[in-house]
Design a protein around this motif. Structure first.
Motif, mmCIF file in Angstrom:
data_model
loop_
_atom_site.group_PDB
_atom_site.id
_atom_site.type_symbol
_atom_site.label_atom_id
_atom_site.label_comp_id
_atom_site.label_asym_id
_atom_site.label_seq_id
_atom_site.Cartn_x
_atom_site.Cartn_y
_atom_site.Cartn_z
ATOM 1 N N GLN A 1 0.839 -1.197 0.000
ATOM 2 C CA GLN A 1 0.000 0.000 0.000
ATOM 3 C C GLN A 1 0.874 1.247 0.000
ATOM 4 O O GLN A 1 2.023 1.227 0.464
ATOM 5 C CB GLN A 1 -0.932 0.022 1.209
ATOM 6 N N PHE A 2 0.322 2.322 -0.539
ATOM 7 C CA PHE A 2 1.052 3.578 -0.670
ATOM 8 C C PHE A 2 0.100 4.690 -0.256
ATOM 9 O O PHE A 2 -0.940 4.895 -0.883
ATOM 10 C CB PHE A 2 1.509 3.762 -2.113
ATOM 11 N N ILE A 3 0.415 5.387 0.832
ATOM 12 C CA ILE A 3 -0.463 6.440 1.330
ATOM 13 C C ILE A 3 0.268 7.776 1.290
ATOM 14 O O ILE A 3 1.493 7.845 1.390
ATOM 15 C CB ILE A 3 -0.968 6.141 2.756
ATOM 16 N N GLN A 4 -0.509 8.862 1.148
ATOM 17 C CA GLN A 4 0.070 10.190 0.992
ATOM 18 C C GLN A 4 -0.595 11.179 1.923
ATOM 19 O O GLN A 4 -1.775 11.043 2.252
ATOM 20 C CB GLN A 4 -0.092 10.681 -0.452
ATOM 21 N N GLY A 5 0.170 12.173 2.336
ATOM 22 C CA GLY A 5 -0.359 13.239 3.174
ATOM 23 C C GLY A 5 0.077 14.591 2.660
ATOM 24 O O GLY A 5 1.273 14.858 2.559
ATOM 25 N N PRO A 6 -0.873 15.478 2.295
ATOM 26 C CA PRO A 6 -0.515 16.782 1.732
ATOM 27 C C PRO A 6 -0.462 17.882 2.791
ATOM 28 O O PRO A 6 -1.081 17.783 3.854
ATOM 29 C CB PRO A 6 -1.657 17.048 0.754
ATOM 30 N N ILE A 7 0.268 18.939 2.475
ATOM 31 C CA ILE A 7 0.270 20.164 3.271
ATOM 32 C C ILE A 7 0.121 21.341 2.316
ATOM 33 O O ILE A 7 0.788 21.399 1.288
ATOM 34 C CB ILE A 7 1.575 20.339 4.067
ATOM 35 N N ASP A 8 -0.764 22.269 2.672
ATOM 36 C CA ASP A 8 -0.871 23.535 1.950
ATOM 37 C C ASP A 8 -0.282 24.636 2.831
ATOM 38 O O ASP A 8 -0.442 24.615 4.055
ATOM 39 C CB ASP A 8 -2.327 23.860 1.623
ATOM 40 N N PHE A 9 0.380 25.615 2.231
ATOM 41 C CA PHE A 9 0.984 26.674 3.014
ATOM 42 C C PHE A 9 1.111 27.930 2.176
ATOM 43 O O PHE A 9 0.888 27.921 0.962
ATOM 44 C CB PHE A 9 2.360 26.259 3.555
ATOM 45 N N ALA A 10 1.483 29.020 2.845
ATOM 46 C CA ALA A 10 1.738 30.269 2.133
ATOM 47 C C ALA A 10 2.975 30.100 1.257
ATOM 48 O O ALA A 10 3.790 29.204 1.473
ATOM 49 C CB ALA A 10 1.939 31.405 3.129
ATOM 50 N N LEU A 11 3.095 30.975 0.269
ATOM 51 C CA LEU A 11 4.214 30.884 -0.669
ATOM 52 C C LEU A 11 5.548 30.765 0.064
ATOM 53 O O LEU A 11 5.840 31.526 0.993
ATOM 54 C CB LEU A 11 4.252 32.119 -1.562
ATOM 55 N N THR A 12 6.354 29.802 -0.375
ATOM 56 C CA THR A 12 7.682 29.613 0.203
ATOM 57 C C THR A 12 8.638 29.200 -0.906
ATOM 58 O O THR A 12 8.275 28.435 -1.797
ATOM 59 C CB THR A 12 7.652 28.544 1.317
ATOM 60 N N PRO A 13 9.880 29.690 -0.894
ATOM 61 C CA PRO A 13 10.805 29.394 -1.993
ATOM 62 C C PRO A 13 11.373 27.984 -1.956
ATOM 63 O O PRO A 13 11.777 27.458 -2.989
ATOM 64 C CB PRO A 13 11.913 30.442 -1.823
ATOM 65 N N THR A 14 11.444 27.369 -0.760
ATOM 66 C CA THR A 14 12.034 26.041 -0.640
ATOM 67 C C THR A 14 11.214 25.176 0.304
ATOM 68 O O THR A 14 10.445 25.669 1.125
ATOM 69 C CB THR A 14 13.485 26.113 -0.109
ATOM 70 N N LEU A 15 11.413 23.855 0.187
ATOM 71 C CA LEU A 15 10.775 22.879 1.063
ATOM 72 C C LEU A 15 11.868 22.125 1.808
ATOM 73 O O LEU A 15 12.738 21.514 1.180
ATOM 74 C CB LEU A 15 9.930 21.898 0.253
ATOM 75 N N ALA A 16 11.828 22.168 3.132
ATOM 76 C CA ALA A 16 12.798 21.461 3.955
ATOM 77 C C ALA A 16 12.104 20.281 4.624
ATOM 78 O O ALA A 16 11.148 20.464 5.380
ATOM 79 C CB ALA A 16 13.398 22.396 5.003
ATOM 80 N N PHE A 17 12.573 19.065 4.342
ATOM 81 C CA PHE A 17 11.982 17.850 4.882
ATOM 82 C C PHE A 17 12.847 17.312 6.022
ATOM 83 O O PHE A 17 14.075 17.279 5.920
ATOM 84 C CB PHE A 17 11.874 16.772 3.791
ATOM 85 N N THR A 18 12.193 16.891 7.101
ATOM 86 C CA THR A 18 12.884 16.234 8.202
ATOM 87 C C THR A 18 12.052 15.052 8.675
ATOM 88 O O THR A 18 10.837 14.995 8.444
ATOM 89 C CB THR A 18 13.128 17.180 9.386
ATOM 90 N N ASP A 19 12.715 14.104 9.353
ATOM 91 C CA ASP A 19 12.031 12.966 9.965
ATOM 92 C C ASP A 19 11.933 13.217 11.461
ATOM 93 O O ASP A 19 12.956 13.239 12.142
ATOM 94 C CB ASP A 19 12.812 11.668 9.736
ATOM 95 N N PRO A 20 10.730 13.415 11.995
ATOM 96 C CA PRO A 20 10.607 13.599 13.441
ATOM 97 C C PRO A 20 11.163 12.392 14.195
ATOM 98 O O PRO A 20 10.894 11.250 13.843
ATOM 99 C CB PRO A 20 9.100 13.743 13.656
ATOM 100 N N VAL A 21 11.944 12.636 15.227
ATOM 101 C CA VAL A 21 12.604 11.568 15.977
ATOM 102 C C VAL A 21 11.567 10.660 16.613
ATOM 103 O O VAL A 21 10.585 11.109 17.210
ATOM 104 C CB VAL A 21 13.527 12.161 17.060
ATOM 105 N N GLY A 22 11.775 9.341 16.457
ATOM 106 C CA GLY A 22 10.922 8.370 17.121
ATOM 107 C C GLY A 22 9.609 8.076 16.437
ATOM 108 O O GLY A 22 8.762 7.370 16.982
ATOM 109 N N ASN A 23 9.412 8.602 15.253
ATOM 110 C CA ASN A 23 8.122 8.386 14.598
ATOM 111 C C ASN A 23 8.316 7.976 13.141
ATOM 112 O O ASN A 23 7.520 8.325 12.284
ATOM 113 C CB ASN A 23 7.265 9.658 14.677
ATOM 114 N N THR A 24 9.380 7.257 12.848
ATOM 115 C CA THR A 24 9.646 6.880 11.462
ATOM 116 C C THR A 24 9.972 5.400 11.330
ATOM 117 O O THR A 24 10.656 4.995 10.403
ATOM 118 C CB THR A 24 10.825 7.691 10.902
ATOM 119 N N ASN A 25 9.490 4.599 12.251
ATOM 120 C CA ASN A 25 9.986 3.225 12.325
ATOM 121 C C ASN A 25 8.905 2.170 12.108
ATOM 122 O O ASN A 25 8.670 1.333 12.972
ATOM 123 C CB ASN A 25 10.674 2.983 13.677
ATOM 124 N N SER A 26 8.209 2.213 10.997
ATOM 125 C CA SER A 26 7.498 1.001 10.620
ATOM 126 C C SER A 26 8.551 0.007 10.157
ATOM 127 O O SER A 26 9.705 0.376 9.923
ATOM 128 C CB SER A 26 6.483 1.272 9.513
#
Length: 243
Positions: free
Chosen positions: A173-198
């Protein structure tokens, strides 16, 4: 000489008070992967990943550039959608490579930590008006997770956390989660600690919402006014030095 300086200043104001953004358009859910761009087949052409044609083989680089031309836009307000813009989706990391895979972009299999996505090398003009097309910023983005079992992953985009949670379905299975926000020039992705371990699976950056607009190109007469104003100011400066 005071009259001359005021006259020159008025020339400067009239020359630079040109029209601002003439029009804008948002490209939504632009699905960029190592294998190409999906869901926009009629609008996208000439896609390359690090200078090569998209392929089923994962691409690794830092920066990682996906160049594409998006056509069938109407940015000059006429009745025809005949404008096009070429731009680069760029993924970078502080260290290591960015991966462009079949599901999206990541910072190493199964994580996004430290991935930054931006748009660079924008080129294009409107067909009828000849205005320059510029990138205003991102207005949304997606993260996604895929696994052959239960999914419990999360990632943040510019500090906003997206939880990706699903019970096992008995198949991939493949699931997605979107975010809408005000205009921004870049997107910075991080993995919150302790919540990435399936127990395995992928975590990727996926769809992007982008806003473009047009900026009028100065007419030759306006440029001439700027040059004339500069010449008058220079003349006044020389006259003052000679006194």
């Amino acid at each position: 000489m005071k009259l001359l300086s005021v006259f020159a200043a008025l020339f400067c104001v009239s020359a630079v008070a040109l029209p601002a953004n003439a029009d804008m358009i948002t490209i939504t859910a632009l699905d960029v992967r190592g294998t190409g761009v999906f869901g926009h087949d009629l609008n996208v052409s000439g896609v390359t990943v690090n200078g090569n044609a998209p392929s089923a083989t994962n691409s690794l680089a830092n920066p990682l550039d996906i160049v594409l031309t998006y056509s069938n836009l109407n940015l000059d307000g006429d009745a025809s959608a005949n404008d096009a813009v070429t731009f680069t989706i760029r993924g970078t990391r502080p260290t290591g490579n960015v991966t462009a895979m079949n599901q999206g972009l990541d910072a190493g299999f199964g994580n996004l930590d430290g991935l930054t996505v931006s748009v660079v090398n924008v080129s294009g003009t409107t067909t009828d008006l000849g205005n320059n097309i510029v990138f205003d910023g991102f207005t949304g983005a997606n993260v996604a997770a895929g696994f052959n079992g239960a999914i419990d992953k999360a990632a943040s985009i510019n500090g906003t956390v997206v939880d990706l949670i699903s019970a096992a379905t008995g198949s991939f299975q493949f699931i997605q989660g979107p975010i809408d926000f005000a205009l921004t020039p870049t997107l910075a992705f991080t993995d919150p600690v302790g919540n990435t371990n399936s127990a395995g699976g992928t975590l990727v950056a996926r769809h992007y919402d982008l806003q473009f607009s047009t900026v009028a190109v100065p007419e030759p007469s306006s440029l001439a006014l700027v040059g004339l104003a500069g010449g008058l100011i220079a003349l006044r400066s020389r006259n003052k030095r000679s006194v």
